[in-house]
Scaffold this motif. Structure first.
Motif, PDB file in Angstrom:
ATOM      1  N   LEU A 295       0.810  -1.142  -0.141  1.00  0.00           N
ATOM      2  CA  LEU A 295      -0.599   0.283   0.221  1.00  0.00           C
ATOM      3  C   LEU A 295       1.015   1.085  -0.074  1.00  0.00           C
ATOM      4  CD1 LEU A 295      -3.263  -1.470   3.171  1.00  0.00           C
ATOM      5  CD2 LEU A 295      -3.152  -0.776  -0.279  1.00  0.00           C
ATOM      6  N   LEU A 296       1.618   0.882   0.628  1.00  0.00           N
ATOM      7  CA  LEU A 296       2.475   2.482   0.910  1.00  0.00           C
ATOM      8  C   LEU A 296       3.976   2.546  -0.627  1.00  0.00           C
ATOM      9  CD1 LEU A 296       4.431   1.966   3.924  1.00  0.00           C
ATOM     10  CD2 LEU A 296       3.304   3.788   3.523  1.00  0.00           C
ATOM     11  N   GLU A 297       3.925   1.160  -1.198  1.00  0.00           N
ATOM     12  CA  GLU A 297       4.078   1.961  -2.420  1.00  0.00           C
ATOM     13  C   GLU A 297       3.448   2.054  -3.317  1.00  0.00           C
ATOM     14  OE1 GLU A 297       6.729  -1.953  -4.956  1.00  0.00           O
ATOM     15  OE2 GLU A 297       5.358  -1.067  -6.271  1.00  0.00           O
ATOM     16  N   LEU A 298       2.362   1.774  -4.050  1.00  0.00           N
ATOM     17  CA  LEU A 298       1.134   2.056  -4.723  1.00  0.00           C
ATOM     18  C   LEU A 298       0.943   3.115  -4.331  1.00  0.00           C
ATOM     19  CD1 LEU A 298      -1.241  -0.827  -4.319  1.00  0.00           C
ATOM     20  CD2 LEU A 298      -0.140   0.258  -5.859  1.00  0.00           C
ATOM     21  N   TYR A 299       0.587   3.988  -3.306  1.00  0.00           N
ATOM     22  CA  TYR A 299       0.852   5.664  -2.756  1.00  0.00           C
ATOM     23  C   TYR A 299       1.560   6.611  -3.138  1.00  0.00           C
ATOM     24  CZ  TYR A 299       0.071   9.766   0.316  1.00  0.00           C
ATOM     25  OH  TYR A 299      -0.361  10.313   0.997  1.00  0.00           O
ATOM     26  N   ALA A 300       2.760   5.953  -2.898  1.00  0.00           N
ATOM     27  CA  ALA A 300       3.865   6.794  -3.292  1.00  0.00           C
ATOM     28  C   ALA A 300       3.984   6.457  -4.314  1.00  0.00           C
ATOM     29  CB  ALA A 300       5.133   5.785  -2.866  1.00  0.00           C
ATOM     30  N   ARG A 301       3.893   5.708  -5.694  1.00  0.00           N
ATOM     31  CA  ARG A 301       3.902   5.589  -7.497  1.00  0.00           C
ATOM     32  C   ARG A 301       2.397   7.128  -7.325  1.00  0.00           C
ATOM     33  NH1 ARG A 301       3.889  -0.138  -9.259  1.00  0.00           N
ATOM     34  NH2 ARG A 301       3.608   0.807 -10.716  1.00  0.00           N
ATOM     35  N   LEU A 302       1.839   6.679  -6.848  1.00  0.00           N
ATOM     36  CA  LEU A 302       0.078   7.371  -7.293  1.00  0.00           C
ATOM     37  C   LEU A 302       0.647   8.642  -6.690  1.00  0.00           C
ATOM     38  CD1 LEU A 302      -2.793   5.329  -6.545  1.00  0.00           C
ATOM     39  CD2 LEU A 302      -1.736   6.037  -8.499  1.00  0.00           C
TER      40      LEU A 302
ATOM     41  N   ALA B 221      -3.134  11.066  -6.286  1.00  0.00           N
ATOM     42  CA  ALA B 221      -2.847  10.341  -4.242  1.00  0.00           C
ATOM     43  C   ALA B 221      -2.434  11.394  -3.177  1.00  0.00           C
ATOM     44  CB  ALA B 221      -2.143   9.353  -3.811  1.00  0.00           C
ATOM     45  N   GLY B 222      -3.303  11.901  -2.665  1.00  0.00           N
ATOM     46  CA  GLY B 222      -2.697  12.618  -1.541  1.00  0.00           C
ATOM     47  C   GLY B 222      -3.276  13.361  -0.441  1.00  0.00           C
ATOM     48  N   GLY B 223      -2.511  13.549   0.543  1.00  0.00           N
ATOM     49  CA  GLY B 223      -3.433  13.341   2.100  1.00  0.00           C
ATOM     50  C   GLY B 223      -3.528  11.543   3.150  1.00  0.00           C
ATOM     51  N   GLY B 224      -2.796  10.854   2.385  1.00  0.00           N
ATOM     52  CA  GLY B 224      -3.480   9.434   2.936  1.00  0.00           C
ATOM     53  C   GLY B 224      -3.878   8.618   2.285  1.00  0.00           C
ATOM     54  N   GLU B 225      -4.677  10.299   0.533  1.00  0.00           N
ATOM     55  CA  GLU B 225      -6.284   8.864   0.579  1.00  0.00           C
ATOM     56  C   GLU B 225      -4.990   8.314  -0.677  1.00  0.00           C
ATOM     57  OE1 GLU B 225     -10.184   9.632   0.886  1.00  0.00           O
ATOM     58  OE2 GLU B 225      -9.713  11.335   1.919  1.00  0.00           O
ATOM     59  N   PHE B 226      -5.759   7.224  -1.898  1.00  0.00           N
ATOM     60  CA  PHE B 226      -5.856   7.277  -3.193  1.00  0.00           C
ATOM     61  C   PHE B 226      -6.645   6.116  -3.255  1.00  0.00           C
ATOM     62  CE2 PHE B 226      -3.034   4.309  -1.210  1.00  0.00           C
ATOM     63  CZ  PHE B 226      -3.355   3.291  -1.465  1.00  0.00           C
ATOM     64  N   PRO B 227      -6.931   6.447  -4.772  1.00  0.00           N
ATOM     65  CA  PRO B 227      -8.382   5.660  -5.688  1.00  0.00           C
ATOM     66  C   PRO B 227      -7.537   3.544  -5.948  1.00  0.00           C
ATOM     67  CG  PRO B 227      -7.249   6.557  -7.223  1.00  0.00           C
ATOM     68  CD  PRO B 227      -6.482   6.963  -6.067  1.00  0.00           C
ATOM     69  N   MET B 228      -8.817   3.169  -5.440  1.00  0.00           N
ATOM     70  CA  MET B 228      -8.081   1.750  -5.234  1.00  0.00           C
ATOM     71  C   MET B 228      -8.930   0.741  -5.862  1.00  0.00           C
ATOM     72  SD  MET B 228      -6.205  -1.307  -4.192  1.00  0.00           S
ATOM     73  CE  MET B 228      -5.601  -0.974  -2.861  1.00  0.00           C
ATOM     74  N   PRO B 229      -9.081  -0.094  -6.872  1.00  0.00           N
ATOM     75  CA  PRO B 229      -9.472  -0.125  -7.692  1.00  0.00           C
ATOM     76  C   PRO B 229      -9.703  -2.313  -7.822  1.00  0.00           C
ATOM     77  CG  PRO B 229      -8.249   0.636  -9.452  1.00  0.00           C
ATOM     78  CD  PRO B 229      -7.773   0.778  -7.918  1.00  0.00           C
TER      79      PRO B 229
ATOM     80  N   VAL C  46      -8.233   4.039  -0.674  1.00  0.00           N
ATOM     81  CA  VAL C  46      -7.771   3.040   0.645  1.00  0.00           C
ATOM     82  C   VAL C  46      -7.111   4.831   1.239  1.00  0.00           C
ATOM     83  CG1 VAL C  46      -5.812   3.388   1.473  1.00  0.00           C
ATOM     84  CG2 VAL C  46      -6.218   1.761  -0.751  1.00  0.00           C
ATOM     85  N   THR C  47      -7.356   4.789   2.352  1.00  0.00           N
ATOM     86  CA  THR C  47      -7.313   5.999   3.733  1.00  0.00           C
ATOM     87  C   THR C  47      -6.557   5.167   4.420  1.00  0.00           C
ATOM     88  OG1 THR C  47      -9.643   6.872   3.644  1.00  0.00           O
ATOM     89  CG2 THR C  47      -8.121   8.133   4.706  1.00  0.00           C
ATOM     90  N   LEU C  48      -4.805   5.869   4.459  1.00  0.00           N
ATOM     91  CA  LEU C  48      -4.308   5.710   5.214  1.00  0.00           C
ATOM     92  C   LEU C  48      -4.345   6.687   6.640  1.00  0.00           C
ATOM     93  CD1 LEU C  48      -1.222   5.809   2.914  1.00  0.00           C
ATOM     94  CD2 LEU C  48      -2.171   3.950   3.827  1.00  0.00           C
ATOM     95  N   LEU C  49      -5.042   6.437   7.982  1.00  0.00           N
ATOM     96  CA  LEU C  49      -5.391   7.691   8.130  1.00  0.00           C
ATOM     97  C   LEU C  49      -3.365   7.445   9.266  1.00  0.00           C
ATOM     98  CD1 LEU C  49      -8.047   4.806   9.906  1.00  0.00           C
ATOM     99  CD2 LEU C  49      -8.054   7.731   8.319  1.00  0.00           C
TER     100      LEU C  49
END
Lengths: 253, 253
Positions: free
Chosen positions: B174-181, B187-195, B232-235
């Motif tokens: 999830l961290l890899e996806l967050y960084a790439r998005l 992605a931003g603010g700990g959130e990103f779309p997750m299909p 996904v929301t990374l709280l």
DNA sequence: CGTCTCGTTGAGCTAAGTCAAGGTAGGTGG
DNA sequence: CCACCTACCTTGACTTAGCTCAACGAGACG
């Protein structure tokens, strides 16, 4: 750390050179080029870290004899081995253009000499492949092929770790090693040298040493293979293929 | 199978183009070249097999929007996903020289469109990168960088599968996806779309769907993250970094 | 209003890990 | 020549992470 001796006239590197040539049809001139590169060798003792993770990538090298592995070590000591490197393989090779910029990047993994390792500089071969000269087309094809195979081995490894059982993983890896060593003439008749300790195998296959040992017993007791005094003997290669869960078509690859 | 519609004037591909440009400094001319390539797009519906394993590799494509994955399916139905591909990534790209011979090789894995996928042909960019023209040095660097990152992601994946626990694997991915998005502005603010369905995540991480689900619960109950309605929301991102077992230095990579 | 896909949960099982104790073989020094 | 390392392999006893089977809930869609 990279305590390296320099020698001339390497011995026992014929197989590696022949295998490199087998990656693609080479002209006499190209073969001479490869032999010239192999004139000056570097010998790294077993245990040497040829390439440290995170440090700038060293110039590409062709393995003439010996075994190495590429690995990453986690903060808490866990280790994952990405794959093994044998005679005829290349390390640190990237066929990316842009000579500057592409080099000096941090290495994504370390490379460790498992046995005493004889290598030669492959920078010249890499340049020959990239200079676009038609006379070097064979070298270019050989290096492309080497890069391609390395990537394919990595994909195979991902499948092993993600979706094969311990039993299948072991058989699958041994079959890969057998096939690769056969190509260099270092294996035949179901036998090949195996300088890898069970710890190395376990860290490659994502298993504990204890469990790896037990699963090896299964193979041994089933009469499929033995590992003794640094040699693997595949007693029933076809049965190992089945055990590894490979489709027969995929068997020899 | 490759049911593809062709359109002009793509929408929503700005982010992907910007991200591609961010791989290396591009001149105005180079940027124009990239935009020109993105003029004609191909749209593959979700579920399409963009590239079938074993079939000749198709021409390289730049993803403008949507998600895909590279995977291999075993004879008995088990599946291993090698990695995910998002906007700004390239598929089928190899920077090997030798235009002939390098193409037409069997693909070592399939590529599957997870969502509706908008792509454009990257053959022109690849050629620009390989023609040695100094005016295209930026393109060359960008493509090299793309290849390099893809390989690095693959190595990360091997470590995940081989040496991380299920709990760590999930956080790490999830961290890899967050960084790439984030790099594409998706992605931003700990959130990103997750299909990705839990089945896709499980087949990527070498886990069963059931176990993946349970471990996700742990994250949820611990208040570290949520996955709801395709997001996904990374709280507590820092806590996820710790859970993934990453060293703080390695965190943002 | 079924049907399909996806997510969730429970119960029970097994593959694989951990801890711990020997065993073996090669290497070195007294 | 023996005594002692050290590195590696092997085995037993026990624990646990992760799997399988199975059922059920919820939203999407025709």
């Amino acid at each position: 750390m990279i305590s390296a001796l320099r020698h001339l006239s390497p011995r026992g590197s014929e197989a590696a050179l022949k295998r490199f040539g087998a990656l693609a049809d080479l002209t006499a001139t190209e073969i001479a080029l490869v032999r010239a590169a192999a004139e000056e060798v570097e010998i790294a003792p077993a245990g040497t870290e040829i390439q440290r993770e995170g440090e700038p990538v060293r110039r590409p090298r062709l393995i003439l004899s010996g075994w190495a592995c590429r690995q990453r070590v986690l903060a808490d000591g866990r280790r994952q081995i990405f794959g093994f490197v044998v005679a005829g393989d290349l390390i640190g090779l990237s066929l990316l253009p842009s000579p500057r910029g592409a080099a000096d990047l941090p290495a994504p993994g370390a490379t460790l000499a498992i046995t005493s390792l004889v290598t030669c500089d492959a920078t010249g071969l890499r340049q020959a492949a990239l200079d676009g000269d038609q006379a070097h087309a064979g070298i270019a094809r050989a290096l492309s092929e080497a890069v391609r195979r390395e990537r394919d081995h990595l994909l195979d490894h991902v499948v092993r770790l993600g979706r094969l059982t311990a039993y299948e993983r072991i058989g699958d890896l041994l079959l890969e090693l057998y096939a690769r060593l056969s190509a260099v003439g270092l294996a035949g008749g179901g036998e090949f040298p195996m300088p890898l300790t069970q710890e190395l195998l376990a860290d490659s296959l994502g298993l504990s040493v204890v469990h790896l040992n037990r699963v090896l017993q299964q193979y041994r007791r089933a009469g499929l293979l033995t590992i003794r005094s640094g040699r693997v003997t595949l007693l029933k290669p076809e049965a190992v293929v089945v055990a590894a869960g490979r489709s027969p078509s995929n068997a020899v690859a």
